[in-house]
Scaffold this active site. Structure first.
Site, PDB file in Angstrom:
ATOM      1  N   ASN A  47      13.482  -3.224  -4.345  1.00  0.00           N
ATOM      2  CA  ASN A  47      12.070  -3.616  -4.394  1.00  0.00           C
ATOM      3  C   ASN A  47      11.796  -4.592  -5.549  1.00  0.00           C
ATOM      4  O   ASN A  47      11.152  -5.628  -5.354  1.00  0.00           O
ATOM      5  CB  ASN A  47      11.184  -2.374  -4.532  1.00  0.00           C
ATOM      6  CG  ASN A  47       9.717  -2.691  -4.271  1.00  0.00           C
ATOM      7  OD1 ASN A  47       9.383  -3.684  -3.619  1.00  0.00           O
ATOM      8  ND2 ASN A  47       8.840  -1.879  -4.803  1.00  0.00           N
ATOM      9  N   LEU A  61       0.813  -1.224   0.000  1.00  0.00           N
ATOM     10  CA  LEU A  61       0.000   0.000   0.000  1.00  0.00           C
ATOM     11  C   LEU A  61       0.849   1.278   0.000  1.00  0.00           C
ATOM     12  O   LEU A  61       0.357   2.336   0.379  1.00  0.00           O
ATOM     13  CB  LEU A  61      -0.994   0.002   1.175  1.00  0.00           C
ATOM     14  CG  LEU A  61      -2.039  -1.137   1.149  1.00  0.00           C
ATOM     15  CD1 LEU A  61      -2.973  -1.030   2.357  1.00  0.00           C
ATOM     16  CD2 LEU A  61      -2.859  -1.122  -0.141  1.00  0.00           C
ATOM     17  N   ILE A 120       6.714  -7.785  -0.599  1.00  0.00           N
ATOM     18  CA  ILE A 120       7.212  -9.023  -1.223  1.00  0.00           C
ATOM     19  C   ILE A 120       8.596  -9.413  -0.697  1.00  0.00           C
ATOM     20  O   ILE A 120       9.013 -10.549  -0.831  1.00  0.00           O
ATOM     21  CB  ILE A 120       7.255  -8.940  -2.774  1.00  0.00           C
ATOM     22  CG1 ILE A 120       7.916  -7.638  -3.250  1.00  0.00           C
ATOM     23  CG2 ILE A 120       5.867  -9.087  -3.377  1.00  0.00           C
ATOM     24  CD1 ILE A 120       8.179  -7.598  -4.746  1.00  0.00           C
ATOM     25  N   HIS A 134       1.980  10.132 -15.672  1.00  0.00           N
ATOM     26  CA  HIS A 134       1.590   9.599 -16.984  1.00  0.00           C
ATOM     27  C   HIS A 134       0.748  10.593 -17.781  1.00  0.00           C
ATOM     28  O   HIS A 134      -0.040  11.352 -17.214  1.00  0.00           O
ATOM     29  CB  HIS A 134       0.833   8.277 -16.800  1.00  0.00           C
ATOM     30  CG  HIS A 134       1.699   7.225 -16.195  1.00  0.00           C
ATOM     31  ND1 HIS A 134       1.564   6.801 -14.898  1.00  0.00           N
ATOM     32  CD2 HIS A 134       2.751   6.548 -16.701  1.00  0.00           C
ATOM     33  CE1 HIS A 134       2.490   5.907 -14.634  1.00  0.00           C
ATOM     34  NE2 HIS A 134       3.227   5.730 -15.717  1.00  0.00           N
ATOM     35  N   PHE A 170       6.660  17.130 -23.464  1.00  0.00           N
ATOM     36  CA  PHE A 170       8.100  16.928 -23.279  1.00  0.00           C
ATOM     37  C   PHE A 170       8.800  16.714 -24.622  1.00  0.00           C
ATOM     38  O   PHE A 170       9.080  15.589 -25.012  1.00  0.00           O
ATOM     39  CB  PHE A 170       8.352  15.739 -22.351  1.00  0.00           C
ATOM     40  CG  PHE A 170       7.835  15.950 -20.942  1.00  0.00           C
ATOM     41  CD1 PHE A 170       7.797  17.214 -20.367  1.00  0.00           C
ATOM     42  CD2 PHE A 170       7.375  14.878 -20.182  1.00  0.00           C
ATOM     43  CE1 PHE A 170       7.329  17.412 -19.072  1.00  0.00           C
ATOM     44  CE2 PHE A 170       6.906  15.052 -18.886  1.00  0.00           C
ATOM     45  CZ  PHE A 170       6.875  16.340 -18.331  1.00  0.00           C
ATOM     46  N   THR A 190       7.754  -5.029 -19.156  1.00  0.00           N
ATOM     47  CA  THR A 190       7.549  -3.703 -19.761  1.00  0.00           C
ATOM     48  C   THR A 190       8.262  -3.564 -21.094  1.00  0.00           C
ATOM     49  O   THR A 190       9.294  -4.216 -21.324  1.00  0.00           O
ATOM     50  CB  THR A 190       8.092  -2.620 -18.806  1.00  0.00           C
ATOM     51  OG1 THR A 190       8.129  -1.374 -19.501  1.00  0.00           O
ATOM     52  CG2 THR A 190       9.505  -2.918 -18.337  1.00  0.00           C
ATOM     53  N   ASP A 245      13.508   9.163 -22.968  1.00  0.00           N
ATOM     54  CA  ASP A 245      12.317   8.883 -23.791  1.00  0.00           C
ATOM     55  C   ASP A 245      12.701   8.526 -25.232  1.00  0.00           C
ATOM     56  O   ASP A 245      13.183   9.384 -25.971  1.00  0.00           O
ATOM     57  CB  ASP A 245      11.413  10.132 -23.856  1.00  0.00           C
ATOM     58  CG  ASP A 245      10.328  10.133 -22.819  1.00  0.00           C
ATOM     59  OD1 ASP A 245      10.050   9.061 -22.244  1.00  0.00           O
ATOM     60  OD2 ASP A 245       9.735  11.201 -22.592  1.00  0.00           O
ATOM     61  N   TYR A 297      14.641   1.206 -14.425  1.00  0.00           N
ATOM     62  CA  TYR A 297      13.377   0.475 -14.317  1.00  0.00           C
ATOM     63  C   TYR A 297      13.360  -0.721 -15.283  1.00  0.00           C
ATOM     64  O   TYR A 297      13.130  -1.871 -14.878  1.00  0.00           O
ATOM     65  CB  TYR A 297      12.211   1.433 -14.602  1.00  0.00           C
ATOM     66  CG  TYR A 297      10.903   0.744 -14.827  1.00  0.00           C
ATOM     67  CD1 TYR A 297      10.339  -0.046 -13.825  1.00  0.00           C
ATOM     68  CD2 TYR A 297      10.226   0.868 -16.049  1.00  0.00           C
ATOM     69  CE1 TYR A 297       9.128  -0.694 -14.046  1.00  0.00           C
ATOM     70  CE2 TYR A 297       9.020   0.226 -16.253  1.00  0.00           C
ATOM     71  CZ  TYR A 297       8.483  -0.550 -15.261  1.00  0.00           C
ATOM     72  OH  TYR A 297       7.292  -1.207 -15.470  1.00  0.00           O
TER      73      TYR A 297
HETATM   74  N1  UDP Z   1       4.580  13.154 -21.629  1.00  0.00           N
HETATM   75  C1  UDP Z   1       4.458  14.529 -21.836  1.00  0.00           C
HETATM   76  N2  UDP Z   1       3.991  15.284 -20.794  1.00  0.00           N
HETATM   77  C2  UDP Z   1       3.668  14.767 -19.578  1.00  0.00           C
HETATM   78  C3  UDP Z   1       3.797  13.364 -19.387  1.00  0.00           C
HETATM   79  C4  UDP Z   1       4.258  12.586 -20.434  1.00  0.00           C
HETATM   80  O1  UDP Z   1       4.744  15.031 -22.909  1.00  0.00           O
HETATM   81  O2  UDP Z   1       3.280  15.528 -18.671  1.00  0.00           O
HETATM   82  C5  UDP Z   1       5.055  12.325 -22.747  1.00  0.00           C
HETATM   83  C6  UDP Z   1       6.283  11.482 -22.417  1.00  0.00           C
HETATM   84  O3  UDP Z   1       7.457  12.216 -22.662  1.00  0.00           O
HETATM   85  C7  UDP Z   1       6.106  10.290 -23.362  1.00  0.00           C
HETATM   86  C8  UDP Z   1       4.590  10.141 -23.472  1.00  0.00           C
HETATM   87  O4  UDP Z   1       4.033  11.375 -23.029  1.00  0.00           O
HETATM   88  O5  UDP Z   1       6.619  10.604 -24.641  1.00  0.00           O
HETATM   89  C9  UDP Z   1       4.038   9.035 -22.587  1.00  0.00           C
HETATM   90  O6  UDP Z   1       4.573   9.214 -21.294  1.00  0.00           O
HETATM   91  P1  UDP Z   1       4.053   8.391 -20.035  1.00  0.00           P
HETATM   92  O7  UDP Z   1       4.812   8.904 -18.830  1.00  0.00           O
HETATM   93  O8  UDP Z   1       2.569   8.443 -19.989  1.00  0.00           O
HETATM   94  O9  UDP Z   1       4.449   6.897 -20.349  1.00  0.00           O
HETATM   95  P2  UDP Z   1       5.889   6.213 -20.709  1.00  0.00           P
HETATM   96  O10 UDP Z   1       5.985   6.248 -22.205  1.00  0.00           O
HETATM   97  O11 UDP Z   1       6.955   6.961 -19.994  1.00  0.00           O
HETATM   98  O12 UDP Z   1       5.720   4.824 -20.202  1.00  0.00           O
END
Ligand code: UDP
Length: 335
Positions: A91, A33, A51, A188, A207, A116, A284, A140
């Site tokens: 973790n 939690l 875990i 996200h 971003f 992932t 990214d 990660y």
């Molecule tokens: N992203 C963005 N602005 C935000 C959050 C995410 O532009 O406030 C972009 C991020 O750079 C990526 C896409 O959205 O290209 C998806 O990001 P998210 O964190 O949802 O998932 P990830 O791809 O990291 O698993």
């Protein structure tokens, strides 16, 4: 069949619990939690614990006749993992070590593991295939790959059969709105854009708009969380039937740019969400798109909610009715 779901109070885990219950399976949840929510695990027996704690694992495995484990419990933020590698190894990797060790001790032979797309790093092919190179670009992804490898060796040594599911971008919520996504802080894209639509944020930061894509923003493959949940159920059946370990990508096979996601959120919510370009986020890749042909062919998986609009509609339904996520008290108190 009784299934232990680790991390069953988290976002994807709780949707898997919901689906398993709908299928009539008996479920037990283990969750510390820290990120999960008690309410998300519905009315399933919940062991509040970690875990890494073998005593709680002993309790679960002696008090229940567990047939299989679905293992979600993990830290899962790319950015955070770069700043706190030890926490992620502790973790994710050490936690999985204790879980798997206890599974061997109690002779539990089936595990579905939440992996992932981050295990691939910068893709060499688009769409990405399961046997493409795995060279993670963040901690990660590296920890998830280490666990996949541990599971492979455990099969050879102890006959522990595993299905590793490599998710692309999980999004959406239970179509009936009982549960949904609630992270603090939220990182996200889709929930952030919807929080802006609700007026909880002034604007969305994009971003980077200088990627080698049509509109310059990153492209991702968004997959409905209930479709992911369904794949876990099918993976359990696959393990039962074939007693063979395997690895599958889970995505829709279609990519959407950050700008396209924001535009779809504007359509669904009917709110003119403000977006502003910011610098790139470290780590990214420009484009991540899966082919899930293998999961469809081998597991018989068919995503039900493939359209981005449906995914965002379900997420929006959750956010509108739970503007403070699971902590409804703030609402009730009028805060
Ligand atoms: N992203 C963005 N602005 C935000 C959050 C995410 O532009 O406030 C972009 C991020 O750079 C990526 C896409 O959205 O290209 C998806 O990001 P998210 O964190 O949802 O998932 P990830 O791809 O990291 O698993």
């Amino acid at each position: 069949m009784t299934i232990l779901v680790t991390g069953g109070a988290g976002y994807i885990g709780s949707h898997a619990v919901l689906l398993l219950k709908e299928k009539g399976e008996k479920v037990v949840v283990l969750d510390n939690l820290q990120k999960g929510h008690r309410a998300a695990a519905l009315d399933v027996p919940l062991y509040e614990g970690d875990i890494r704690d073998e005593t709680v694992l002993d309790r679960i495995f002696t008090e229940n006749k567990i047939d299989a484990v679905i293992h979600f419990a993990a830290n899962s933020l790319v950015g955070e993992s770069m700043e706190q590698p030890l926490a992620y190894y502790d973790n994710n990797v050490i936690g999985s070590y204790h879980l798997v060790k206890k599974m061997v001790e109690y002779d539990i032979k089936k595990i579905v593991f939440s992996s992932t797309a981050a295990v691939y790093g910068n893709p060499v092919n688009i769409p990405i295939l399961e046997n493409d190179p795995t060279i993670p670009t963040n901690v990660y992804g590296e920890t998830k790959l280490a666990i996949e490898k541990l599971l492979r060796w455990m099969d050879g040594a102890h006959g522990l059969k595993s299905v590793c599911l490599r998710y692309f971008n999980a999004a959406g919520a239970d179509p009936e709105g009982k549960i949904g996504e609630d992270h603090t802080p939220e990182s996200h894209l889709i929930p952030i854009v919807l929080q802006a639509a609700l007026g909880q944020r002034e604007k969305v930061m994009i971003f980077g708009d200088d990627y080698p894509t049509e509109d310059g923003t990153c492209i991702r493959d968004y997959i409905h969380v209930m479709d992911l949940a369904e794949a876990h159920y099918l993976a359990l059946q696959y393990l039962d039937k074939t007693e063979t370990s395997n690895i599958f990508n889970l995505g829709n096979g279609t990519g959407f740019s950050v700008k396209e996601v924001i535009a779809t959120c504007r359509t669904v919510t009917n709110v003119s969400i403000v977006a502003e370009t910011a610098s790139r986020r470290a780590g990214d890749p420009a484009v991540l798109i899966a082919t899930s042909e293998k999961a469809q062919r081998v597991l018989g998986w068919k995503p039900k909610y493939g359209s981005l609009e449906t995914i965002i509609k379900h997420a929006w339904n959750w956010h509108v009715h739970h503007p403070n996520g699971y902590s409804m008290k703030k609402d009730e108190a009028g805060e």
